[in-house]
Design a protein around this motif. Structure first.
Motif, PDB file in Angstrom:
ATOM      1  N   LYS A   1      12.869  29.533  55.461  1.00  0.00           N
ATOM      2  CA  LYS A   1      14.048  29.586  54.583  1.00  0.00           C
ATOM      3  C   LYS A   1      13.697  29.246  53.150  1.00  0.00           C
ATOM      4  CE  LYS A   1      17.623  28.829  58.030  1.00  0.00           C
ATOM      5  NZ  LYS A   1      18.716  27.956  58.517  1.00  0.00           N
ATOM      6  N   ASN A   2      12.503  28.741  52.918  1.00  0.00           N
ATOM      7  CA  ASN A   2      12.092  28.446  51.543  1.00  0.00           C
ATOM      8  C   ASN A   2      11.580  29.698  50.825  1.00  0.00           C
ATOM      9  OD1 ASN A   2       9.909  28.249  53.443  1.00  0.00           O
ATOM     10  ND2 ASN A   2       8.624  27.458  51.792  1.00  0.00           N
ATOM     11  N   TRP A   3      11.526  30.820  51.537  1.00  0.00           N
ATOM     12  CA  TRP A   3      11.057  32.085  50.970  1.00  0.00           C
ATOM     13  C   TRP A   3      12.212  33.055  50.825  1.00  0.00           C
ATOM     14  CZ3 TRP A   3       6.154  34.174  49.686  1.00  0.00           C
ATOM     15  CH2 TRP A   3       5.101  33.250  49.770  1.00  0.00           C
ATOM     16  N   THR A   4      12.255  33.790  49.713  1.00  0.00           N
ATOM     17  CA  THR A   4      13.119  34.965  49.610  1.00  0.00           C
ATOM     18  C   THR A   4      12.375  36.106  50.275  1.00  0.00           C
ATOM     19  OG1 THR A   4      14.279  34.307  47.594  1.00  0.00           O
ATOM     20  CG2 THR A   4      14.121  36.666  48.023  1.00  0.00           C
ATOM     21  N   ILE A   5      13.054  36.813  51.168  1.00  0.00           N
ATOM     22  CA  ILE A   5      12.428  37.925  51.862  1.00  0.00           C
ATOM     23  C   ILE A   5      13.220  39.181  51.543  1.00  0.00           C
ATOM     24  CG2 ILE A   5      11.760  38.883  54.090  1.00  0.00           C
ATOM     25  CD1 ILE A   5      11.566  36.020  55.153  1.00  0.00           C
ATOM     26  N   SER A   6      12.537  40.138  50.949  1.00  0.00           N
ATOM     27  CA  SER A   6      13.179  41.375  50.535  1.00  0.00           C
ATOM     28  C   SER A   6      12.753  42.505  51.460  1.00  0.00           C
ATOM     29  CB  SER A   6      12.776  41.706  49.096  1.00  0.00           C
ATOM     30  OG  SER A   6      13.192  43.016  48.765  1.00  0.00           O
ATOM     31  N   LEU A   7      13.727  43.284  51.905  1.00  0.00           N
ATOM     32  CA  LEU A   7      13.424  44.479  52.701  1.00  0.00           C
ATOM     33  C   LEU A   7      13.643  45.686  51.802  1.00  0.00           C
ATOM     34  CD1 LEU A   7      15.126  43.584  56.111  1.00  0.00           C
ATOM     35  CD2 LEU A   7      12.843  43.015  55.256  1.00  0.00           C
ATOM     36  N   ALA A   8      12.547  46.344  51.451  1.00  0.00           N
ATOM     37  CA  ALA A   8      12.624  47.442  50.477  1.00  0.00           C
ATOM     38  C   ALA A   8      12.584  48.798  51.156  1.00  0.00           C
ATOM     39  CB  ALA A   8      11.477  47.324  49.487  1.00  0.00           C
TER      40      ALA A   8
ATOM     41  N   ARG B   1      21.419  30.439  54.609  1.00  0.00           N
ATOM     42  CA  ARG B   1      20.739  31.414  53.763  1.00  0.00           C
ATOM     43  C   ARG B   1      21.696  32.539  53.377  1.00  0.00           C
ATOM     44  NH1 ARG B   1      14.968  33.489  55.568  1.00  0.00           N
ATOM     45  NH2 ARG B   1      14.281  33.104  53.476  1.00  0.00           N
TER      46      ARG B   1
ATOM     47  N   ILE C   1      11.542  41.865  41.756  1.00  0.00           N
ATOM     48  CA  ILE C   1      11.616  42.126  43.199  1.00  0.00           C
ATOM     49  C   ILE C   1      12.618  43.248  43.434  1.00  0.00           C
ATOM     50  CG2 ILE C   1      12.216  41.120  45.435  1.00  0.00           C
ATOM     51  CD1 ILE C   1      11.866  38.374  43.926  1.00  0.00           C
TER      52      ILE C   1
ATOM     53  N   GLY D   1      14.665  45.544  46.603  1.00  0.00           N
ATOM     54  CA  GLY D   1      14.930  45.614  48.027  1.00  0.00           C
ATOM     55  C   GLY D   1      16.336  46.080  48.317  1.00  0.00           C
TER      56      GLY D   1
ATOM     57  N   VAL E   1      17.830  44.968  51.148  1.00  0.00           N
ATOM     58  CA  VAL E   1      18.398  43.749  51.728  1.00  0.00           C
ATOM     59  C   VAL E   1      17.541  42.587  51.243  1.00  0.00           C
ATOM     60  CG1 VAL E   1      19.026  42.538  53.844  1.00  0.00           C
ATOM     61  CG2 VAL E   1      19.088  45.037  53.786  1.00  0.00           C
ATOM     62  N   ILE E   2      18.185  41.592  50.703  1.00  0.00           N
ATOM     63  CA  ILE E   2      17.422  40.445  50.174  1.00  0.00           C
ATOM     64  C   ILE E   2      17.885  39.187  50.890  1.00  0.00           C
ATOM     65  CG2 ILE E   2      16.802  39.122  48.120  1.00  0.00           C
ATOM     66  CD1 ILE E   2      16.095  41.887  47.485  1.00  0.00           C
ATOM     67  N   TYR E   3      16.975  38.560  51.611  1.00  0.00           N
ATOM     68  CA  TYR E   3      17.265  37.281  52.256  1.00  0.00           C
ATOM     69  C   TYR E   3      16.859  36.201  51.251  1.00  0.00           C
ATOM     70  CZ  TYR E   3      17.719  39.795  56.683  1.00  0.00           C
ATOM     71  OH  TYR E   3      18.123  40.648  57.673  1.00  0.00           O
ATOM     72  N   LEU E   4      17.827  35.603  50.597  1.00  0.00           N
ATOM     73  CA  LEU E   4      17.513  34.640  49.552  1.00  0.00           C
ATOM     74  C   LEU E   4      16.982  33.350  50.156  1.00  0.00           C
ATOM     75  CD1 LEU E   4      20.622  35.056  47.250  1.00  0.00           C
ATOM     76  CD2 LEU E   4      18.299  35.784  46.729  1.00  0.00           C
ATOM     77  N   ALA E   5      16.014  32.739  49.464  1.00  0.00           N
ATOM     78  CA  ALA E   5      15.558  31.411  49.862  1.00  0.00           C
ATOM     79  C   ALA E   5      16.743  30.456  49.749  1.00  0.00           C
ATOM     80  CB  ALA E   5      14.422  30.960  48.965  1.00  0.00           C
ATOM     81  N   GLU E   6      16.688  29.384  50.505  1.00  0.00           N
ATOM     82  CA  GLU E   6      17.834  28.464  50.563  1.00  0.00           C
ATOM     83  C   GLU E   6      18.207  27.880  49.210  1.00  0.00           C
ATOM     84  OE1 GLU E   6      18.566  26.470  54.873  1.00  0.00           O
ATOM     85  OE2 GLU E   6      16.885  25.656  53.716  1.00  0.00           O
ATOM     86  N   ASP E   7      17.203  27.748  48.327  1.00  0.00           N
ATOM     87  CA  ASP E   7      17.485  27.137  47.011  1.00  0.00           C
ATOM     88  C   ASP E   7      17.764  28.180  45.934  1.00  0.00           C
ATOM     89  OD1 ASP E   7      13.998  26.400  46.078  1.00  0.00           O
ATOM     90  OD2 ASP E   7      14.994  28.204  46.807  1.00  0.00           O
TER      91      ASP E   7
ATOM     92  N   PHE F   1      20.238  39.004  40.575  1.00  0.00           N
ATOM     93  CA  PHE F   1      20.042  40.333  41.161  1.00  0.00           C
ATOM     94  C   PHE F   1      21.152  41.299  40.725  1.00  0.00           C
ATOM     95  CE2 PHE F   1      16.432  40.219  43.935  1.00  0.00           C
ATOM     96  CZ  PHE F   1      16.227  38.862  44.157  1.00  0.00           C
TER      97      PHE F   1
END
Lengths: 229, 55
Positions: free
Chosen positions: A222-229, B2, B18, B20, B22-28, B34
């Motif tokens: 959860k400390n990472w932003t994960i982007s699906l491009a 999240r 960045i 995308g 769909v963007i899963y943002l970090a918790e902070d 965006f």
């Protein structure tokens, strides 16, 4: 011994002498090309016209520079070629590895590649057709910068990471990345990094995971932003 | 919890670095940076990047 037997033996000996001569030439070429195993700068060493037939190194390779080492050549399975030659490539001391495999659109598989001594191996697997990376060994402290490391690596399917991913990394063009590889990548994301982004191909993720599986995996970092491009 | 950002149909999300759908943002992260661009514009940017860096 009859004359016929002697003639047969002469013919066989001639072939043996010929093969011995070829081997001596092969050895001499590779001794010179690889500095009797002491060569350290392998930048562009196997670029362009090298192929599976010509790539038969005699000595182990432990380069300090391997920028564009296999640039635009047609060597397809570097791991297999090294195994056949009975030698290895150890990049753990390399400080320059930019575009190491760039432009090689015959490439299928590479052996373990370490970037532990290289701060920023720009485009290392970018713009090539690699399908399998046996191991990609990163620093344990996550300080490698991986700009464009996998840009246009559209055929990448299998990768095993060692070490820690501590900076932005993108596999957005790797649409056939396997489920196991994606899981492995996520597992090696730094647990302490902040403000960093992992980019994956939405196609690869959709093909590999159910929504529930993907959400569960993404939530492990959860400390990472994960982007699906 | 999240936050997840979804691009509208035919659009791609970006913060300038960045990209995308769909963007899963970090918790902070709050995601305010965006914004959407069209898929065509994104495709042009990708092509431009490939041309600039092609080996």
């Amino acid at each position: 011994m009859t004359i016929a037997e002697k003639l047969t033996q002469i013919a066989e000996n001639e072939q043996r002498v010929f093969e011995a001569g070829r081997k001596a030439e092969h050895n001499e070429f590779w001794d010179v090309f690889q500095g009797n195993g002491e060569r350290k700068n392998y930048s562009y060493a196997f670029a362009y016209s090298w192929n599976d037939i010509s790539f038969k190194p005699k000595h182990n390779m432990i380069p300090t520079k391997c920028d564009s080492m296999f640039n635009s050549c047609t060597i397809s399975d570097i791991a297999k070629s090294l195994e056949k030659s009975g030698v290895y490539l150890d990049t753990s001391q390399s400080t320059g590895m930019n575009y190491m495999f760039g432009g090689n659109y015959s490439l299928v598989r590479v052996p373990p590649i370490s970037v532990e001594s290289c701060n920023a191996p720009a485009g290392i697997f970018g713009w090539c057709s690699v399908e399998t990376i046996d191991k990609f060994i990163l620093r344990a402290d996550g300080t490698n910068t991986l700009t464009e490391a996998f840009t246009s690596a559209t055929k990448l399917k299998n990768i095993t990471i060692e070490g820690v991913i501590g900076n932005n990394i993108s596999f957005q063009h790797s649409t056939v990345l396997s489920k196991a590889s994606i899981e492995n990548i996520v597992a090696h994301l730094s647990d302490t990094a902040s403000g960093k982004t992992l980019t994956l191909s939405k196609t690869a993720v959709n093909n590999a995971f159910t929504d529930a599986e993907w959400t569960a995996l993404a939530d492990t970092k959860k400390n990472w932003t994960i982007s699906l491009a | 919890m999240r936050k997840i950002l979804f691009a509208n149909e035919g659009k791609v999300l970006t913060n300038g670095e960045i990209y995308g759908k769909v963007i899963y943002l970090a918790e902070d992260a709050n995601g305010d940076e965006f914004y959407e661009i069209s898929a065509e514009e994104y495709a042009r940017l990708v092509e431009l990047t490939n041309d600039e860096n092609s080996i």
